[in-house]
Design a protein around this motif. Structure first.
Motif, PDB file in Angstrom:
ATOM      1  N   ALA A  79       0.991  -1.146   0.031  1.00 31.77           N
ATOM      2  CA  ALA A  79      -0.002  -0.048   0.007  1.00 31.77           C
ATOM      3  C   ALA A  79       0.897   1.281  -0.183  1.00 31.77           C
ATOM      4  N   VAL A  80       1.920   1.495   0.860  1.00 36.47           N
ATOM      5  CA  VAL A  80       2.973   2.398   0.832  1.00 36.47           C
ATOM      6  C   VAL A  80       3.531   2.580  -0.668  1.00 36.47           C
ATOM      7  N   THR A  81       3.723   1.539  -1.041  1.00 37.24           N
ATOM      8  CA  THR A  81       4.529   1.729  -2.570  1.00 37.24           C
ATOM      9  C   THR A  81       3.649   2.396  -3.341  1.00 37.24           C
ATOM     10  N   ALA A  82       2.354   1.845  -3.449  1.00 39.03           N
ATOM     11  CA  ALA A  82       1.435   2.344  -4.306  1.00 39.03           C
ATOM     12  C   ALA A  82       1.273   3.897  -3.982  1.00 39.03           C
ATOM     13  N   SER A  83       1.210   4.518  -2.849  1.00 44.82           N
ATOM     14  CA  SER A  83       1.107   5.770  -2.466  1.00 44.82           C
ATOM     15  C   SER A  83       2.303   6.624  -3.139  1.00 44.82           C
ATOM     16  N   VAL A  84       3.524   6.121  -2.902  1.00 43.19           N
ATOM     17  CA  VAL A  84       4.707   6.762  -3.477  1.00 43.19           C
ATOM     18  C   VAL A  84       4.753   6.682  -4.970  1.00 43.19           C
ATOM     19  N   LEU A  85       4.439   5.664  -5.562  1.00 43.63           N
ATOM     20  CA  LEU A  85       4.585   5.756  -7.035  1.00 43.63           C
ATOM     21  C   LEU A  85       3.176   6.525  -7.380  1.00 43.63           C
ATOM     22  N   TRP A  86       2.144   6.712  -6.925  1.00 46.47           N
ATOM     23  CA  TRP A  86       1.126   7.604  -7.343  1.00 46.47           C
ATOM     24  C   TRP A  86       1.293   8.903  -7.369  1.00 46.47           C
ATOM     25  N   PHE A  87       1.749   9.436  -6.215  1.00 45.11           N
ATOM     26  CA  PHE A  87       2.319  10.905  -6.064  1.00 45.11           C
ATOM     27  C   PHE A  87       3.343  11.500  -6.723  1.00 45.11           C
ATOM     28  N   PHE A  88       4.387  10.647  -6.738  1.00 44.41           N
ATOM     29  CA  PHE A  88       5.440  11.172  -7.657  1.00 44.41           C
ATOM     30  C   PHE A  88       5.136  10.951  -9.127  1.00 44.41           C
ATOM     31  N   GLY A  89       4.458   9.920  -9.583  1.00 46.64           N
ATOM     32  CA  GLY A  89       4.041   9.853 -10.796  1.00 46.64           C
ATOM     33  C   GLY A  89       3.104  10.972 -11.163  1.00 46.64           C
ATOM     34  N   LEU A  90       2.405  11.322 -10.419  1.00 49.01           N
ATOM     35  CA  LEU A  90       1.152  12.357 -10.710  1.00 49.01           C
ATOM     36  C   LEU A  90       1.841  13.860 -10.726  1.00 49.01           C
ATOM     37  N   ALA A  91       2.846  13.896  -9.784  1.00 48.10           N
ATOM     38  CA  ALA A  91       3.561  15.277  -9.829  1.00 48.10           C
ATOM     39  C   ALA A  91       4.391  15.333 -10.776  1.00 48.10           C
ATOM     40  N   TYR A  92       5.232  14.451 -11.188  1.00 46.94           N
ATOM     41  CA  TYR A  92       6.162  14.578 -12.311  1.00 46.94           C
ATOM     42  C   TYR A  92       5.620  14.234 -13.711  1.00 46.94           C
ATOM     43  N   GLY A  93       4.318  13.411 -13.666  1.00 44.47           N
ATOM     44  CA  GLY A  93       3.825  13.226 -14.847  1.00 44.47           C
ATOM     45  C   GLY A  93       3.233  14.570 -15.516  1.00 44.47           C
ATOM     46  N   ALA A  94       2.581  15.391 -14.475  1.00 45.44           N
ATOM     47  CA  ALA A  94       1.812  16.341 -15.003  1.00 45.44           C
ATOM     48  C   ALA A  94       2.627  17.480 -15.705  1.00 45.44           C
ATOM     49  N   ARG A  95       4.223  17.318 -15.991  1.00 43.91           N
ATOM     50  CA  ARG A  95       4.834  18.024 -16.689  1.00 43.91           C
ATOM     51  C   ARG A  95       4.433  18.012 -18.008  1.00 43.91           C
ATOM     52  N   THR A  96       3.801  16.849 -18.463  1.00 44.86           N
ATOM     53  CA  THR A  96       3.702  16.653 -19.928  1.00 44.86           C
ATOM     54  C   THR A  96       2.455  17.504 -20.291  1.00 44.86           C
ATOM     55  N   LEU A  97       1.620  17.860 -19.412  1.00 42.95           N
ATOM     56  CA  LEU A  97       0.711  18.877 -19.793  1.00 42.95           C
ATOM     57  C   LEU A  97       1.087  20.277 -19.803  1.00 42.95           C
ATOM     58  N   ALA A  98       2.479  20.609 -19.449  1.00 41.68           N
ATOM     59  CA  ALA A  98       2.793  21.971 -19.488  1.00 41.68           C
ATOM     60  C   ALA A  98       2.447  22.757 -20.994  1.00 41.68           C
ATOM     61  N   PRO A  99       2.901  22.336 -22.037  1.00 45.48           N
ATOM     62  CA  PRO A  99       2.449  22.848 -23.172  1.00 45.48           C
ATOM     63  C   PRO A  99       1.114  23.411 -23.376  1.00 45.48           C
ATOM     64  N   VAL A 100       0.157  22.519 -22.825  1.00 43.75           N
ATOM     65  CA  VAL A 100      -1.206  23.031 -22.644  1.00 43.75           C
ATOM     66  C   VAL A 100      -1.442  24.477 -22.058  1.00 43.75           C
ATOM     67  N   PHE A 101      -0.847  24.395 -20.898  1.00 37.77           N
ATOM     68  CA  PHE A 101      -1.177  25.491 -20.000  1.00 37.77           C
ATOM     69  C   PHE A 101      -0.199  26.361 -20.176  1.00 37.77           C
ATOM     70  N   GLU A 102       0.334  26.723 -21.346  1.00 38.80           N
ATOM     71  CA  GLU A 102       0.899  27.896 -21.727  1.00 38.80           C
ATOM     72  C   GLU A 102      -0.078  29.066 -22.344  1.00 38.80           C
ATOM     73  N   ARG A 103      -1.349  28.550 -22.221  1.00 40.11           N
ATOM     74  CA  ARG A 103      -2.636  29.543 -22.661  1.00 40.11           C
ATOM     75  C   ARG A 103      -3.234  29.756 -21.371  1.00 40.11           C
ATOM     76  N   PRO A 104      -3.589  31.017 -21.002  1.00 37.57           N
ATOM     77  CA  PRO A 104      -4.287  31.502 -19.760  1.00 37.57           C
ATOM     78  C   PRO A 104      -5.668  30.745 -19.717  1.00 37.57           C
TER      79      PRO A 104
END
Length: 201
Positions: A152-177
């Motif tokens: 369960a702890v492993t799931a939490s670690v992978l989820w939060f780090f995956g979500l936080a760093y995976g969100a970077r792929t959305l950066a080009p979309v958020f160049e627009r206000p």
């Protein structure tokens, strides 16, 4: 033992993947690339601590302290509504994406305080991790419960780090206000919905 660990992993992941206040904040920090490591680490560490507490039997204490849960519940309602108001204000005045410390982002302390509040002021966190995961873990015996907890702890670690760093792929979309207007509007809706759910008990 591997099966027990996988059961813990799957159960833990199923409880944290749902869209919620904490995940919305981690996602926003990831897109902005602000204090990503610190926020993800805090959320994962908090989950781990609560899961361990559940395995140690703290769930019975929490279950017998309804007043404490009520205080947390109403504190969470107030905090979530306040955060929703801030998100609505940001949506009314959308901005361009600012990364790597550029622009007027939140400081590290403010980001960590917000992440901690979104974590610990939500009674559902205690019900999910301390009570639910703790009770399921303890069904696996004295040694198996820690294997389940590790999954369960492993799931939490992978989820939060995956979500936080995976969100970077959305950066080009958020160049627009306009994209920020949509995200902050959705965050406000999520916060209000969770607050109403907490208020309704």
């Amino acid at each position: 033992m591997i099966g027990t660990a996988l059961t813990g992993f799957g159960t833990g992941l199923s409880l944290i993947v749902a869209i919620g206040a904490q995940n919305a904040f981690v996602l926003r920090q990831g897109i902005r690339r602000e204090h990503v490591l610190a926020v993800a680490a805090l959320c994962a560490a908090a989950d781990a601590a609560l899961i361990v507490a559940g395995v140690l039997g703290i769930g019975t204490v929490v279950e017998r302290a309804p007043l404490a849960l009520d205080v947390l519940r109403w504190g969470g309602v107030v905090f979530l509504l306040g955060y929703a108001a801030l998100a609505l204000r940001r949506a009314a005045r959308p901005h361009h994406l600012r990364v790597n410390g550029q622009g007027a982002g939140a400081g590290l302390r403010a980001a960590l305080v917000t992440a901690a509040a979104l974590t610990f002021l939500n009674p559902h966190v205690y019900l999910d991790t301390v009570l639910l995961l703790g009770s399921i873990a303890n069904q696996h015996g004295s040694s198996g419960r820690w294997v389940f907890a590790a999954g369960a702890v492993t799931a939490s670690v992978l989820w939060f780090f995956g979500l936080a760093y995976g969100a970077r792929t959305l950066a080009p979309v958020f160049e627009r206000p306009a994209a920020w207007r949509v995200l902050d509007g959705l965050i406000a809706v999520v916060m209000v919905a969770i607050a109403l759910g907490l208020a309704a008990g």
